[in-house]
Scaffold this motif. Sequence first.
Motif, mmCIF file in Angstrom:
data_model
loop_
_atom_site.group_PDB
_atom_site.id
_atom_site.type_symbol
_atom_site.label_atom_id
_atom_site.label_comp_id
_atom_site.label_asym_id
_atom_site.label_seq_id
_atom_site.Cartn_x
_atom_site.Cartn_y
_atom_site.Cartn_z
ATOM 1 N N TYR A 116 0.986 -1.228 -0.165
ATOM 2 C CA TYR A 116 0.159 0.098 -0.101
ATOM 3 C C TYR A 116 0.734 1.146 -0.104
ATOM 4 O O TYR A 116 1.959 1.272 0.590
ATOM 5 N N ASP A 117 0.655 2.169 -1.107
ATOM 6 C CA ASP A 117 1.508 3.256 -0.928
ATOM 7 C C ASP A 117 0.775 4.426 -0.445
ATOM 8 O O ASP A 117 -0.379 4.826 -0.894
ATOM 9 N N PHE A 152 -3.350 -5.557 -3.307
ATOM 10 C CA PHE A 152 -4.679 -5.570 -3.822
ATOM 11 C C PHE A 152 -5.043 -7.049 -3.758
ATOM 12 O O PHE A 152 -6.386 -7.462 -3.733
ATOM 13 N N GLN A 153 -4.115 -8.353 -3.945
ATOM 14 C CA GLN A 153 -4.549 -9.574 -3.863
ATOM 15 C C GLN A 153 -4.896 -10.019 -2.383
ATOM 16 O O GLN A 153 -5.697 -10.552 -2.376
ATOM 17 N N ILE A 154 -4.353 -9.259 -1.603
ATOM 18 C CA ILE A 154 -4.430 -9.524 -0.092
ATOM 19 C C ILE A 154 -6.046 -8.917 0.239
ATOM 20 O O ILE A 154 -6.884 -9.813 0.537
ATOM 21 N N ARG A 155 -6.344 -7.859 -0.218
ATOM 22 C CA ARG A 155 -7.470 -7.349 -0.311
ATOM 23 C C ARG A 155 -8.705 -8.095 -0.919
ATOM 24 O O ARG A 155 -9.703 -8.419 -0.381
ATOM 25 N N ARG A 156 -8.348 -8.665 -2.204
ATOM 26 C CA ARG A 156 -9.218 -9.333 -2.976
ATOM 27 C C ARG A 156 -9.654 -10.644 -2.172
ATOM 28 O O ARG A 156 -11.065 -10.871 -2.007
ATOM 29 N N ARG A 157 -8.872 -11.182 -1.659
ATOM 30 C CA ARG A 157 -9.144 -12.563 -0.861
ATOM 31 C C ARG A 157 -9.957 -12.250 0.310
ATOM 32 O O ARG A 157 -10.788 -12.951 0.492
ATOM 33 N N VAL A 158 -9.402 -11.166 1.092
ATOM 34 C CA VAL A 158 -10.294 -10.724 2.238
ATOM 35 C C VAL A 158 -11.813 -10.545 1.887
ATOM 36 O O VAL A 158 -12.861 -11.071 2.462
ATOM 37 N N LEU A 159 -11.990 -9.973 0.787
ATOM 38 C CA LEU A 159 -13.205 -9.574 0.246
ATOM 39 C C LEU A 159 -14.183 -10.793 -0.190
ATOM 40 O O LEU A 159 -15.134 -11.017 -0.019
ATOM 41 N N GLU A 160 -13.033 -11.826 -0.819
ATOM 42 C CA GLU A 160 -13.950 -12.953 -1.151
ATOM 43 C C GLU A 160 -14.431 -13.728 0.047
ATOM 44 O O GLU A 160 -15.673 -14.285 -0.193
ATOM 45 N N VAL A 161 -13.805 -13.794 1.115
ATOM 46 C CA VAL A 161 -14.097 -14.590 2.184
ATOM 47 C C VAL A 161 -15.274 -13.681 2.891
ATOM 48 O O VAL A 161 -16.540 -14.247 3.261
ATOM 49 N N ASN A 184 -4.559 -19.784 4.590
ATOM 50 C CA ASN A 184 -6.018 -19.757 4.171
ATOM 51 C C ASN A 184 -6.489 -18.151 3.418
ATOM 52 O O ASN A 184 -7.200 -18.173 2.503
ATOM 53 N N ILE A 185 -5.607 -17.244 3.465
ATOM 54 C CA ILE A 185 -5.681 -15.984 2.976
ATOM 55 C C ILE A 185 -4.535 -15.477 2.222
ATOM 56 O O ILE A 185 -4.730 -14.531 1.185
ATOM 57 N N ALA A 186 -3.309 -16.084 2.167
ATOM 58 C CA ALA A 186 -2.064 -15.446 1.568
ATOM 59 C C ALA A 186 -2.221 -15.660 0.187
ATOM 60 O O ALA A 186 -2.763 -16.771 -0.184
ATOM 61 N N PRO A 187 -2.068 -14.547 -0.490
ATOM 62 C CA PRO A 187 -2.173 -14.823 -2.094
ATOM 63 C C PRO A 187 -1.057 -15.778 -2.645
ATOM 64 O O PRO A 187 -1.398 -16.228 -3.487
ATOM 65 N N ILE A 188 0.025 -15.877 -1.916
ATOM 66 C CA ILE A 188 1.073 -16.767 -2.247
ATOM 67 C C ILE A 188 1.176 -17.713 -1.253
ATOM 68 O O ILE A 188 1.861 -17.068 0.011
ATOM 69 N N GLN A 189 1.001 -18.967 -1.107
ATOM 70 C CA GLN A 189 1.128 -19.733 0.255
ATOM 71 C C GLN A 189 2.530 -20.349 0.099
ATOM 72 O O GLN A 189 2.749 -20.615 1.307
ATOM 73 N N VAL A 190 3.079 -20.483 -0.892
ATOM 74 C CA VAL A 190 4.271 -21.229 -0.855
ATOM 75 C C VAL A 190 5.164 -20.537 -1.914
ATOM 76 O O VAL A 190 4.901 -20.256 -2.876
ATOM 77 N N VAL A 191 6.192 -20.129 -1.446
ATOM 78 C CA VAL A 191 7.477 -19.854 -2.279
ATOM 79 C C VAL A 191 8.566 -20.716 -2.492
ATOM 80 O O VAL A 191 8.763 -21.218 -1.345
#
Length: 483
Positions: free
Chosen positions: A26-27, A44-53, A285-292
């Motif tokens: 976030y800037d 935005f990806q984090i936000r999107r997943r939170v909103l999906e839930v 369950n919310i991370a946009p990237i679960q595994v790197v």
Amino acid sequence: MGVNRQKWREEYSRWFDWVIEEAEIYDYGRYPVKGMGVWRPYGFQIRRRVLEVLRELLDNSGHEEILLPLLIPEDLLRRESEHVKGFEAEVYWVTRGGDEELDVKLALRPTSETNLSYMESFWIKSYRDLPKKFYQIVSIFRYETKATRPMIRLREVTTFKEAHTVHDSFEDADRQVGEAIDVYKKFFDYLGIPYVISRRPEWDKFAGALYTVAFDTIMPDGKTLQIGTAHHLGQNFTIPFEIRFQLPDETLDYAWQTSYGVSDRVIATLISIHGDDRGTILPPNIAPIQVVIIPLPAKTEEENRRVKNYVSLVTETLEKLGVRFRVDDREEVRPGRKFYEWELRGVPIRIEIGLREVHDKTITLARRDTLEKITIPFDKLGEYLPSLFKQVEENLRERAWRWMKSNIRRAADIEDAKKIVEEEKGIVEVPWCGVVECGIKIEEEIGAKMLGTPIDDVKLGEDTKCIRCSKKAVTIARLARQY
Ligand code: A5A
Ligand code: ZN
């Protein structure tokens, strides 16, 4: 090697600014309008997943998503007097269109009770139409005068979820507030965010509500943050907006309403509450990237090729499992730097793949929450990873709850309460007579705001006295320094 949470706690405010900028979430502050920030792709990806839930929880409980215009004509905003009194000082106005002065001033919505109630007066005719449950996820604008903070106190709240419901009785609206509380409990539990639920005191309820119930959490620095509210609006809006419905006996009555909302604050809390000195930690369950996956460079090209092939085997397995993963194969960046970046961004699991893993047919996993490393046989990965995700989620949730609970304290007297608020921070609970004037004095004397009283019955001993006036206490008041 333990998890260090010194900086996270003691310099939380700076920590938060650092994480959202350094992790490219976030800037804030560079955008040339105060109180407004920019969601960057990872954020935005984090936000999107939170909103999906959130959407799923609302959709599955009979809420219908709608979208109202941003502008509210002045007369609508002014129709409910308490409401406008509460919001007047915070409204942005549109007064011109091109060269022309507008006949009717238009408000940028600070919330949507008024314009929605106006529309509901056309839509709702009969008891058969009720209950009605709407929600929208939009930007709202409030000219906040307290110090603005990224995601926490914005002037454009870009992730405002407001639900609005209509009912045929006081009791049904009351029940709906309970349903809203259940929905939010599930939402916060999913995110591992701990909370206390309080009925706000009379002097701090939503402008236009009969009563307000709020969710508060304790941020890492010990200050509380209101992360959600639910309001019983009674008939306060349905009378001026003439939302009347026909009862089974054909008489007419004004309807009853509730509203409840959450905002960007939930995302700020998610990023903050599970953090440590290395950055944020996102639950799987919310991370946009679960595994790197980080391939470790080997000495020869042949060896690098073998590592690369092994990485492909791993990604095939992850794809089959439906895991959200990223392979960080940037050649110009050293592994140490990559570890730093992904730890900062809170990716819950890191898989390092070097020649040793290739030889041994093993997988080395690093947990972001505990910083532990675990090595398992390759063919156990499919079975192990989902259970590891669960373990990480539970650990984060439990750790956050434990920390929150240890920061809720009972005080013996005013001096003690004051000391707790100043030195230990968090929430202090005191017995209270329930009288408004006394409550306001308690706030002044302790130097903290009253969050309110528990929504469940409080059992007090017969002779429990109000902490200030010594009259019989009827409930417990929670106080804290708030954001
Ligand atoms: N219409 C109702 C639901 C309403 O507006 N309620 S409210 O004013 O309490 O806002 C709902 C939630 O939005 C609050 O509980 C708080 O978590 C969040 N919120 C309010 N003002 C905010 C701001 N300026 N910046 C970020 N979040 C805010
Ligand atoms: Zn008292």
